[in-house]
Design a protein around this motif. Structure first.
Motif, mmCIF file in Angstrom:
data_model
loop_
_atom_site.group_PDB
_atom_site.id
_atom_site.type_symbol
_atom_site.label_atom_id
_atom_site.label_comp_id
_atom_site.label_asym_id
_atom_site.label_seq_id
_atom_site.Cartn_x
_atom_site.Cartn_y
_atom_site.Cartn_z
ATOM 1 N N MET A 30 50.090 -8.928 -18.164
ATOM 2 C CA MET A 30 49.573 -7.600 -18.484
ATOM 3 C C MET A 30 50.170 -6.582 -17.523
ATOM 4 O O MET A 30 50.070 -6.741 -16.306
ATOM 5 N N TYR A 32 50.156 -2.632 -16.269
ATOM 6 C CA TYR A 32 49.300 -1.447 -16.215
ATOM 7 C C TYR A 32 49.807 -0.564 -15.080
ATOM 8 O O TYR A 32 50.695 -0.955 -14.320
ATOM 9 N N LYS A 63 42.284 -4.443 -10.343
ATOM 10 C CA LYS A 63 42.859 -3.877 -11.567
ATOM 11 C C LYS A 63 41.859 -3.040 -12.356
ATOM 12 O O LYS A 63 42.240 -2.150 -13.111
ATOM 13 N N LEU A 67 42.529 0.373 -14.406
ATOM 14 C CA LEU A 67 42.313 0.425 -15.850
ATOM 15 C C LEU A 67 41.287 1.478 -16.240
ATOM 16 O O LEU A 67 41.377 2.070 -17.318
ATOM 17 N N ASN A 70 43.455 4.693 -16.073
ATOM 18 C CA ASN A 70 44.476 4.756 -17.124
ATOM 19 C C ASN A 70 44.419 3.439 -17.899
ATOM 20 O O ASN A 70 44.975 2.431 -17.445
ATOM 21 N N PRO A 71 43.767 3.417 -19.052
ATOM 22 C CA PRO A 71 43.557 2.166 -19.783
ATOM 23 C C PRO A 71 44.735 1.692 -20.637
ATOM 24 O O PRO A 71 44.634 0.645 -21.278
ATOM 25 N N LYS A 72 45.839 2.408 -20.635
ATOM 26 C CA LYS A 72 46.992 1.974 -21.427
ATOM 27 C C LYS A 72 47.621 0.739 -20.793
ATOM 28 O O LYS A 72 47.879 0.719 -19.590
ATOM 29 N N VAL A 73 47.847 -0.303 -21.603
ATOM 30 C CA VAL A 73 48.417 -1.551 -21.099
ATOM 31 C C VAL A 73 49.497 -2.056 -22.058
ATOM 32 O O VAL A 73 49.565 -1.659 -23.223
ATOM 33 N N ARG A 90 51.141 -3.567 -27.219
ATOM 34 C CA ARG A 90 50.694 -2.390 -26.473
ATOM 35 C C ARG A 90 49.332 -1.983 -27.016
ATOM 36 O O ARG A 90 49.070 -2.093 -28.206
ATOM 37 N N THR A 92 45.138 -0.169 -25.666
ATOM 38 C CA THR A 92 44.261 0.491 -24.715
ATOM 39 C C THR A 92 43.154 -0.476 -24.322
ATOM 40 O O THR A 92 42.486 -1.033 -25.195
ATOM 41 N N ALA A 93 42.982 -0.679 -23.037
ATOM 42 C CA ALA A 93 41.963 -1.606 -22.532
ATOM 43 C C ALA A 93 40.585 -0.938 -22.564
ATOM 44 O O ALA A 93 40.432 0.204 -22.134
#
Length: 157
Positions: A30, A32, A63, A67, A70-73, A90, A92-93
């Motif tokens: 993952m 991030y 982490k 997250l 910025n939750p984009k992973v 890709r 969003t968490a």
């Protein structure tokens, strides 16, 4: 499945190579963005429920701070046998605190270790932590490389 499904299309999750990787014992990686703006990549167990990638971590895991900001992973699951198969996701968490062990984590432990050892692992983990955080990633973009019919864009025409 025809190779005409373009990169980015969620239908790629149904491709046999994708399904093989999603059911494998290979940890996901993952990616991030850390709170200082620098990238991070970590290996992490996952569970595919047919719709989401579900990950879990102790509530003090660093982490989680990143997250939340910025939750984009991005996730990748790739094998080490030629011709290589690589699944790229890709999304969003979404973070959800859970009392006890995240059920999908227990399922992943059994997939990675086998039933008996997986259950023993989770039993031992319960003595160390009383809660976890479920990290759910719904795929928003999917890529697949199989190095037979689906190559990286740099090799494709």
């Amino acid at each position: 499945m025809p190779t005409k499904v373009p990169q980015g299309d969620l239908a790629l999750l149904q491709h046999p190579a994708s399904r093989e990787l999603l059911e494998s014992k290979i940890p996901a990686r993952m990616a991030y963005v850390w709170t200082d703006g620098t990238p991070r990549v970590i290996p992490i167990w996952f569970h595919w429920n047919g719709h989401d990638i579900v990950l879990a971590t102790p509530p003090k895991a660093p982490k989680l701070k990143a997250l939340a900001k910025n939750p984009k992973v991005a996730l990748t699951i790739d094998d080490n046998v030629f011709p290589h198969k690589v699944l790229l996701i890709r999304g969003t968490a979404r973070l959800q605190p859970v009392d006890g062990i995240v059920p999908e984590y227990a399922q992943a432990a059994e997939r990675y270790f086998g039933r008996e050892q997986g259950q023993a692992w989770v039993k031992n983990l319960r003595t160390m932590i009383s809660s976890m955080v479920r990290i759910t990633v719904t795929p928003e973009w999917v890529g697949l490389l199989d190095f037979q019919a689906r190559f990286p864009s740099a090799l494709s025409s």
